[in-house]
Design a protein around this motif. Structure first.
Motif, mmCIF file in Angstrom:
data_model
loop_
_atom_site.group_PDB
_atom_site.id
_atom_site.type_symbol
_atom_site.label_atom_id
_atom_site.label_comp_id
_atom_site.label_asym_id
_atom_site.label_seq_id
_atom_site.Cartn_x
_atom_site.Cartn_y
_atom_site.Cartn_z
ATOM 1 N N SER A 194 0.635 4.599 5.132
ATOM 2 C CA SER A 194 -0.690 4.211 5.623
ATOM 3 C C SER A 194 -0.527 3.470 6.947
ATOM 4 C CB SER A 194 -1.407 3.337 4.595
ATOM 5 O OG SER A 194 -0.976 2.004 4.727
ATOM 6 N N SER A 195 -1.572 3.573 7.792
ATOM 7 C CA SER A 195 -1.412 3.004 9.133
ATOM 8 C C SER A 195 -1.277 1.482 9.084
ATOM 9 C CB SER A 195 -2.564 3.432 10.028
ATOM 10 O OG SER A 195 -3.759 3.002 9.442
ATOM 11 N N THR A 214 0.832 -1.212 0.000
ATOM 12 C CA THR A 214 0.000 0.000 0.000
ATOM 13 C C THR A 214 0.865 1.260 0.000
ATOM 14 O OG1 THR A 214 -0.083 -0.270 2.360
ATOM 15 C CG2 THR A 214 -2.040 -0.948 1.140
#
Ligand code: SF4
Length: 507
Positions: free
Chosen positions: A102-103, A98
């Motif tokens: 992003s977390s 991703t």
């Protein structure tokens, strides 16, 4: 799908841990920003995680490493290993592609980072564990490196600042013939390819296969063979770090929160353990009854086939064999009433009176129907895992408990395997090698794969089972369930109608 878990430490053993106790100097906490999917694990983690995360993350990584090790013991090639490992990695140690930052992506990379360092602590204690850990971690790194997008791979390597010396254009011209000869270039000229000079010990595979030009103790490695260099650097750094960690371990012994967990983890690496859960191993619709045990025994692993054969031969089993077998039968779904019928009819040389006085209670106790000692969990004892059978209570004279792959001589093991229909010389040779290397459960998996070769091919080909459903077996009840489902593929155990869906695993 059958859920097979490496066990967590018994919570009771944590009871006297003092989480407030301060063990070391105050650390400087900092959150790490993970720019790459790949990691050389140079910087140890310092941020806070919970004890549960500490243990669970390590167990998940251990699962991946154990499966990788099993692939190598079964001589799976690179492509086959990558295919086998893909769903397992996605499940236990995913590293998604991703967008950076992003977390989810950062959480995945954090788990990968921390779990590596936790296992480094668990496996630094002995030479053997260090060697095995470094070997499987290297395999994991290589797998991921090869799977990485080319641009990200280059960006990662660039930031490693490795001690590689680029070869100048002049030098490439000077040794053109030698470089061309070593690399097998035909179309590309060495001047157009980038090369690095490294100490030859760092790329033993390339030197051994004469794929590099050598001069003055340096190997001239073309960019296309960079993977060997990066992997060799990874291994060498990890080996040094493990040696340093082993020296620091005595200090860690003072930390009574972590030591029991780490010991438990390293034991799991020696022989993988698995948690038993009746919902995972029972089969709905199957005829699991006293009168059907003989037929069902075709799907039993060798340890239970041995107990069953001994019982039929002697009309008797000694205590520990009875316990091992009773719990296994309970695990496959035989209820208490049927189990009592089974034992009563099997002990055919004794009277009802003797059976009721000497044996009935033990069976009821195993089911949790009577008794109340500290091992009971409301419904009796759990069926034994391979780890327990392999490591506890070795059989004495006249006893049939234990694991034949471990506790039988090679001669007796071969005779037993032949008696249950394993006659293929390659398989028997493989079992012998596994036994010599003390990889007992891998010998068992080898026999399983042989005995279910056609069925496994079918479920693989039609996509009903993926690699995750065919992970290495580490519990006799898991062996039974998988064998039963494969052997009864296409038959509906309830109404006899053919249905391929019956073979789907649940869990
Ligand atoms: Fe039984 Fe496990 Fe040994 Fe296989 S490896 S025979 S299932 S104890």
């Amino acid at each position: 799908m059958i859920k097979q878990e490496f066990s967590r430490i018994d919570p009771k053993r944590r009871a006297n841990l003092n989480h407030r106790q301060k063990q070391f100097a105050t650390p400087a906490y900092k959150d790490v920003e993970y720019k790459h999917r790949l990691n050389f694990y140079i910087t140890p983690p310092t941020a806070d995680i919970t004890l549960e995360q500490f243990e669970q993350w390590a167990i998940d990584r251990l699962r991946v490493l154990a499966e990788l090790e099993a692939c190598s013991f079964r001589n799976k090639g690179t492509a086959e290993t990558a295919t086998h490992m893909k769903p397992i990695l996605e499940k236990y140690l995913p590293l998604s592609f991703t967008t950076f930052g992003s977390s989810t992506q950062q959480a995945e990379r954090q788990k990968d980072h921390y779990s590596h360092f936790i296992l480094r602590l668990a496996f630094a204690s002995t030479e053997d564990l260090r060697r095995r850990f470094s070997r499987v971690e290297t395999m994991l790194f290589r797998l991921r490196f090869q799977d990485e997008v080319a641009t990200d791979r280059q960006a990662f390597v660039k930031e490693l600042t490795l001690d590689w010396e680029p070869v100048s254009i002049e030098e490439r011209r000077q040794y053109e013939e030698e470089l061309r000869g070593a690399s097998g270039w035909e179309k590309t000229r060495p001047q157009e390819e980038s090369y690095f000079k490294v100490d030859w010990e760092k790329v033993p595979e390339l030197v051994e296969s004469r794929k590099v030009f050598m001069k003055g103790g340096k190997a001239y490695v073309p960019e296309k063979d960079q993977v060997s260099m990066v992997v060799a650097e990874f291994t060498s750094k990890l080996e040094k770090a493990l040696a340093l960690t082993s020296r620091a371990l005595p200090r860690l012994d003072e930390d009574d929160r972590l030591t029991p967990i780490l010991n438990h983890l390293s034991q799991n690496f020696t022989t993988p353990d698995s948690n038993y859960s009746s919902s995972n191993t029972s089969i709905s619709g199957a005829d699991i009854s006293a009168r059907n045990v003989d037929a069902l025994s075709a799907s039993f692993p060798l340890c239970m086939q041995n107990l069953h054969r001994s019982l039929r031969r002697d009309a008797h089993l000694k205590h520990y064999g009875r316990l091992q077998y009773t719990l296994f039968l309970k695990g496959i779904g035989l209820n208490l009433e049927e189990c009592l019928i089974f034992w009563r009819s099997s002990f055919s040389k004794i009277t009802d009176d003797v059976f009721n006085k000497e044996y009935r209670y033990n069976v009821r106790h195993a089911y949790g129907d009577v008794g109340g000692d500290s091992n009971r969990r409301g419904n009796g004892y759990s069926p034994f895992s391979c780890q327990k059978i392999l490591t506890e209570h070795p059989p004495g004279p006249g006893e049939a408990n234990g694991c034949p792959y471990r506790h039988f001589s090679m001669e007796n093991l071969t005779a037993l395997l032949q008696a249950v229909g394993v006659k293929d010389q390659d398989v028997l040779r493989g079992v012998k090698e596994d036994k010599e290397k003390t990889k007992f459960h891998l010998a068992c998996n080898r026999v399983f794969e042989y005995a279910h070769k056609q069925e496994i091919k079918k479920v693989r080909d039609n996509g009903t089972w993926g690699a995750a459903e065919l992970e290495t077996i580490v519990h006799p009840n898991e062996y039974f369930k998988r064998s039963y489902l494969l052997k009864n593929m296409g038959k509906n155990p309830v109404d006899g109608e053919g249905r391929d869906e019956d073979v789907k695993m649940e869990g």
